[in-house]
Structures are given as structure tokens and as C-alpha cells.
Write a protein that holds these residues in place. Structure first.
Motif, PDB file in Angstrom:
ATOM      1  N   ARG A  75      48.974  44.397  24.565  1.00  0.00           N
ATOM      2  CA  ARG A  75      48.041  43.800  25.533  1.00  0.00           C
ATOM      3  C   ARG A  75      48.724  43.759  26.896  1.00  0.00           C
ATOM      4  N   VAL A  76      48.049  44.304  27.879  1.00  0.00           N
ATOM      5  CA  VAL A  76      48.612  44.361  29.225  1.00  0.00           C
ATOM      6  C   VAL A  76      47.955  43.281  30.072  1.00  0.00           C
ATOM      7  N   LEU A  77      48.755  42.381  30.626  1.00  0.00           N
ATOM      8  CA  LEU A  77      48.228  41.300  31.464  1.00  0.00           C
ATOM      9  C   LEU A  77      48.705  41.509  32.892  1.00  0.00           C
ATOM     10  N   ALA A  78      47.780  41.754  33.809  1.00  0.00           N
ATOM     11  CA  ALA A  78      48.136  41.935  35.211  1.00  0.00           C
ATOM     12  C   ALA A  78      47.934  40.614  35.939  1.00  0.00           C
ATOM     13  N   ILE A  79      49.013  40.083  36.506  1.00  0.00           N
ATOM     14  CA  ILE A  79      48.925  38.799  37.208  1.00  0.00           C
ATOM     15  C   ILE A  79      48.742  39.101  38.694  1.00  0.00           C
ATOM     16  N   ALA A  80      47.569  38.744  39.218  1.00  0.00           N
ATOM     17  CA  ALA A  80      47.191  39.175  40.569  1.00  0.00           C
ATOM     18  C   ALA A  80      46.794  37.989  41.434  1.00  0.00           C
ATOM     19  N   SER A 118      46.440  52.478  41.150  1.00  0.00           N
ATOM     20  CA  SER A 118      47.338  53.233  40.271  1.00  0.00           C
ATOM     21  C   SER A 118      47.450  52.567  38.908  1.00  0.00           C
ATOM     22  N   MET A 119      47.668  51.247  38.912  1.00  0.00           N
ATOM     23  CA  MET A 119      47.850  50.545  37.642  1.00  0.00           C
ATOM     24  C   MET A 119      46.623  50.685  36.754  1.00  0.00           C
ATOM     25  N   SER A 120      45.446  50.633  37.374  1.00  0.00           N
ATOM     26  CA  SER A 120      44.234  50.710  36.554  1.00  0.00           C
ATOM     27  C   SER A 120      44.091  52.100  35.946  1.00  0.00           C
ATOM     28  N   GLN A 121      44.666  53.102  36.627  1.00  0.00           N
ATOM     29  CA  GLN A 121      44.607  54.452  36.049  1.00  0.00           C
ATOM     30  C   GLN A 121      45.593  54.600  34.892  1.00  0.00           C
ATOM     31  N   PHE A 122      46.791  54.030  35.082  1.00  0.00           N
ATOM     32  CA  PHE A 122      47.807  54.160  34.025  1.00  0.00           C
ATOM     33  C   PHE A 122      47.546  53.205  32.866  1.00  0.00           C
ATOM     34  N   LEU A 123      46.995  52.044  33.198  1.00  0.00           N
ATOM     35  CA  LEU A 123      46.832  50.997  32.172  1.00  0.00           C
ATOM     36  C   LEU A 123      45.387  50.509  32.169  1.00  0.00           C
ATOM     37  N   PRO A 124      44.469  51.377  31.726  1.00  0.00           N
ATOM     38  CA  PRO A 124      43.051  51.026  31.847  1.00  0.00           C
ATOM     39  C   PRO A 124      42.626  49.852  30.976  1.00  0.00           C
ATOM     40  N   ARG A 125      43.471  49.461  30.033  1.00  0.00           N
ATOM     41  CA  ARG A 125      43.095  48.322  29.184  1.00  0.00           C
ATOM     42  C   ARG A 125      43.653  46.999  29.719  1.00  0.00           C
ATOM     43  N   ALA A 126      44.236  47.032  30.920  1.00  0.00           N
ATOM     44  CA  ALA A 126      44.856  45.811  31.452  1.00  0.00           C
ATOM     45  C   ALA A 126      43.827  44.699  31.627  1.00  0.00           C
ATOM     46  N   GLU A 127      44.265  43.477  31.333  1.00  0.00           N
ATOM     47  CA  GLU A 127      43.437  42.292  31.543  1.00  0.00           C
ATOM     48  C   GLU A 127      44.036  41.544  32.733  1.00  0.00           C
ATOM     49  N   MET A 141      38.347  43.314  43.207  1.00  0.00           N
ATOM     50  CA  MET A 141      39.120  44.538  43.012  1.00  0.00           C
ATOM     51  C   MET A 141      39.182  44.892  41.530  1.00  0.00           C
ATOM     52  N   SER A 142      39.423  43.884  40.686  1.00  0.00           N
ATOM     53  CA  SER A 142      39.535  44.199  39.262  1.00  0.00           C
ATOM     54  C   SER A 142      38.196  44.711  38.734  1.00  0.00           C
ATOM     55  N   ALA A 143      37.105  44.207  39.305  1.00  0.00           N
ATOM     56  CA  ALA A 143      35.790  44.709  38.888  1.00  0.00           C
ATOM     57  C   ALA A 143      35.635  46.163  39.325  1.00  0.00           C
ATOM     58  N   LYS A 144      36.081  46.451  40.545  1.00  0.00           N
ATOM     59  CA  LYS A 144      35.941  47.799  41.084  1.00  0.00           C
ATOM     60  C   LYS A 144      36.712  48.818  40.241  1.00  0.00           C
ATOM     61  N   VAL A 145      37.910  48.436  39.811  1.00  0.00           N
ATOM     62  CA  VAL A 145      38.698  49.388  39.020  1.00  0.00           C
ATOM     63  C   VAL A 145      38.438  49.206  37.516  1.00  0.00           C
ATOM     64  N   GLU A 146      37.403  48.406  37.212  1.00  0.00           N
ATOM     65  CA  GLU A 146      36.946  48.215  35.837  1.00  0.00           C
ATOM     66  C   GLU A 146      37.990  47.644  34.896  1.00  0.00           C
ATOM     67  N   LEU A 147      38.756  46.689  35.398  1.00  0.00           N
ATOM     68  CA  LEU A 147      39.662  45.964  34.500  1.00  0.00           C
ATOM     69  C   LEU A 147      38.982  44.654  34.125  1.00  0.00           C
TER      70      LEU A 147
END
Ligand SMILES: Nc1ncnc2c1ncn2[C@@H]1O[C@H](COP(=O)(O)OP(=O)(O)OP(=O)(O)O)[C@@H](O)[C@H]1O
Ligand SMILES: [Mg+2]
Length: 268
Positions: free
Chosen positions: A13-18, A137-146, A167-173
Motif C-alpha cells: 500500500r502506497v501512502l502519499a503524504i501531501a 510523476s508519482m501518480s504515473q509510477f505509483l498509480p495505486r497510491a492513496e 491535484m490528487s483527483a486530477k491524477v486519479e489517486l
């Protein structure tokens, strides 16, 4: 040559803290939440993707650079149960790094593909402030990121935090929750003083339709621990702030990732 992306098929599980702006506590939250998950027995890795202001090596107390194995793969150093890769390992301190989009994309790709990550249960990413190239970039490499958005309690900060969410909506995360940081300072009299206002985290969470995962108080030990590599999760796990991180970790574990991992969808 870049290797395979281990997170395109691993059940990590990938968690992006933004956050929409700097200085709200992303790196502190990433560090302590990673340790909190490790303390729950999880295999945890972290990626400091804040290529302009890397701070996780210092916060985790890691000063030695990563080693290379026989295949020249990068072995991430570990502290407090968290394996870490940071741009800080590859750039001399105090050297200004000016990244342009394509270089940044390539560097992030290498972080993901040339590192011996193993198969961690969680990969936490400390995102740079704002919503630019790194997010894409991250959304491309890690498309399952939450994505978890960190904000401060003042209502005025919300428009900025909303940008990170947009932004997270735009990159579909998937956006899974909000963490409010610096929520109050508890004085020696035991009273909670809401120095930066109140209600911002809940308001943002309601607006975005996600849970408020926790409110982290303002504590001197948390700042000191970040400066000296002695995170509060380790030095004072019974403290109010550490308990909040432990609760957030428990909640994160309860949230089922919405994008179900399917081996047949594996993309290399
Ligand atoms: N709850 C807290 N209590 C006390 N100090 C805190 C707390 N959260 C963060 N800090 C301190 O505030 C400063 C900024 O925090 P941090 O570096 O985690 O924010 P950031 O969002 O990652 O910032 P940047 O945008 O610069 O990367 C640090 O000195 C940190 O130790
Ligand atoms: Mg930071």
C-alpha cells in the motif's frame, strides 16, 4: 538501465503524504506514521520525494548513505523499522538542486526501480509542498497510491489544502483522509491552547468527504526529535502526540484500498 517497478505488482500500500503548502508538518507526519506502522509489526519503507527540501534522513536519524549490493542495486538504510530512500543521500548538503521536469521524473523513476525495496506492506511518500511535477510523476509510477492531506487548524489554510486534494483527483489517486497538525498546545496547566485556530481539519475532511484521521498536538519534543533523529514515536510512545500517530496507523490499516490489486493488470 532502470529495473522493474516493484510496486506495479507488489501488494504494497502506497501512502502519499501531501499538503498544499510548506511547513505544515508533512515530513514529521510521514516519519512518525511510518514508525507507528512499523511498531504494529508492518514492513515499512519510505521515500522522501521532497527533492528540494529533503528532511527525512535527519528526522529518522540516518546519516550513512545507502550501500550497493553486488548487482549495483541500492540498499535503503533503515532506522526505527523504516527503510528510507531520499534525494538527500545523493546530493551533497547545502548544494542547491535545480530540478527540471524531465530530470526529476527520471530521478523519481530511479528511486523506485533501482532500489532494493523488497515487498513492504507500506511505502510512505513524503511529497514536496504543492502540486507540480512530482505529483504527476508519482501518480504515473505509483498509480495505486492513496493520498493523505496534512493541514493546520486555521480555516484560512483550507483553500490551499484543497488544492492538494484537487491535484490528487486530477491524477486519479484515491484521497483517504486528512490529518490536522499543530492542533493545540497543552500547557503545564493541562489546558489545550488552540494557537492556530480550530476546526480546519474537520472542515476540510467534511468538504472532501473523507475522514479526519487525527489531530496532532504541537509539542516541543516532536520538533526536537525531528531535529536530532529521535522521533517522538520512539522516544515517548506514550505521549499524547505519539498516541495520535498510533491511532492514525490503526485507522489506516482499517481502510481497505479501493483499487483492488490484480496481478493480471500488472504493467511493467
Ligand atoms: N506537531 C508538531 N509539534 C511541534 N513541532 C512540529 C509539529 N509538526 C511539525 N513541527 C515542526 O515544524 C517544522 C515543519 O515541519 P515539517 O518539516 O514536518 O513540515 P513540512 O510540511 O514537511 O515542511 P516542508 O514543506 O518544508 O517540507 C519542523 O521544524 C517540525 O519539527
Ligand atoms: Mg518536508
Amino acid at each position: 538501465m532502470a529495473g522493474e517497478n516493484p510496486f506495479s505488482h507488489a501488494a504494497t500500500r502506497v501512502l502519499a503524504i501531501a499538503s498544499g503548502k510548506g511547513g505544515v508538518g508533512k515530513s514529521s507526519v510521514t516519519t512518525n506514521l511510518a514508525i507507528a506502522l512499523a511498531q504494529r509489526g508492518k514492513d515499512v519503507a519510505a521515500l522522501d520525494a521532497d527533492v528540494w527540501g529533503f528532511s527525512m534522513p535527519r528526522m529518522l536519524g540516518i546519516s550513512a548513505p545507502p550501500e550497493l549490493d553486488d548487482d549495483k542495486a541500492i540498499i535503503p538504510p533503515e532506522a526505527h523499522g523504516v527503510r528510507l530512500i531520499s534525494m538527500g543521500f545523493f546530493v551533497p548538503e547545502n548544494q542547491a538542486v535545480i530540478w527540471r521536469g524531465p530530470m526529476l521524473h527520471k530521478a523519481l523513476e530511479q528511486f523506485i526501480t533501482d532500489v532494493k525495496w523488497g515487498e513492504p506492506d507500506y511505502l510512505l511518500i513524503d511529497m514536496p509542498p504543492g502540486t507540480g511535477d512530482v505529483s504527476i510523476s508519482m501518480s504515473q509510477f505509483l498509480p495505486r497510491a492513496e493520498v493523505i492531506v496534512v493541514t493546520t487548524p486555521q480555516i484560512a489554510a483550507q483553500s490551499v489544502a484543497q488544492r492538494a486534494a484537487a491535484m490528487s483527483a486530477k491524477v486519479e489517486l484515491d484521497l483517504i483522509g486528512v490529518i490536522e497538525n499543530m492542533s493545540w498546545f497543552r500547557g503545564d496547566d493541562g489546558k489545550a491552547y488552540e494557537i492556530f485556530g480550530a476546526g480546519g481539519g474537520q472542515e476540510l475532511a467534511d468538504h472532501l468527504g473523507v475522514p479526519l484521521l487525527g489531530q496532532v498536538p504541537l509539542v516541543t519534543e516532536l520538533r526536537e526529535g525531528g531535529d536530532t533523529g529521535a522521533p517522538i514515536m520512539v522516544t515517548d510512545p506514550k505521549s499524547e502526540a505519539a498516541q495520535v500517530f498510533a491511532q492514525i496507523a490503526a485507522q489506516v490499516e482499517e481502510i481497505a484500498p479501493r483499487k483492488i490489486y490484480k496481478k493480471e493488470l500488472r504493467i511493467i
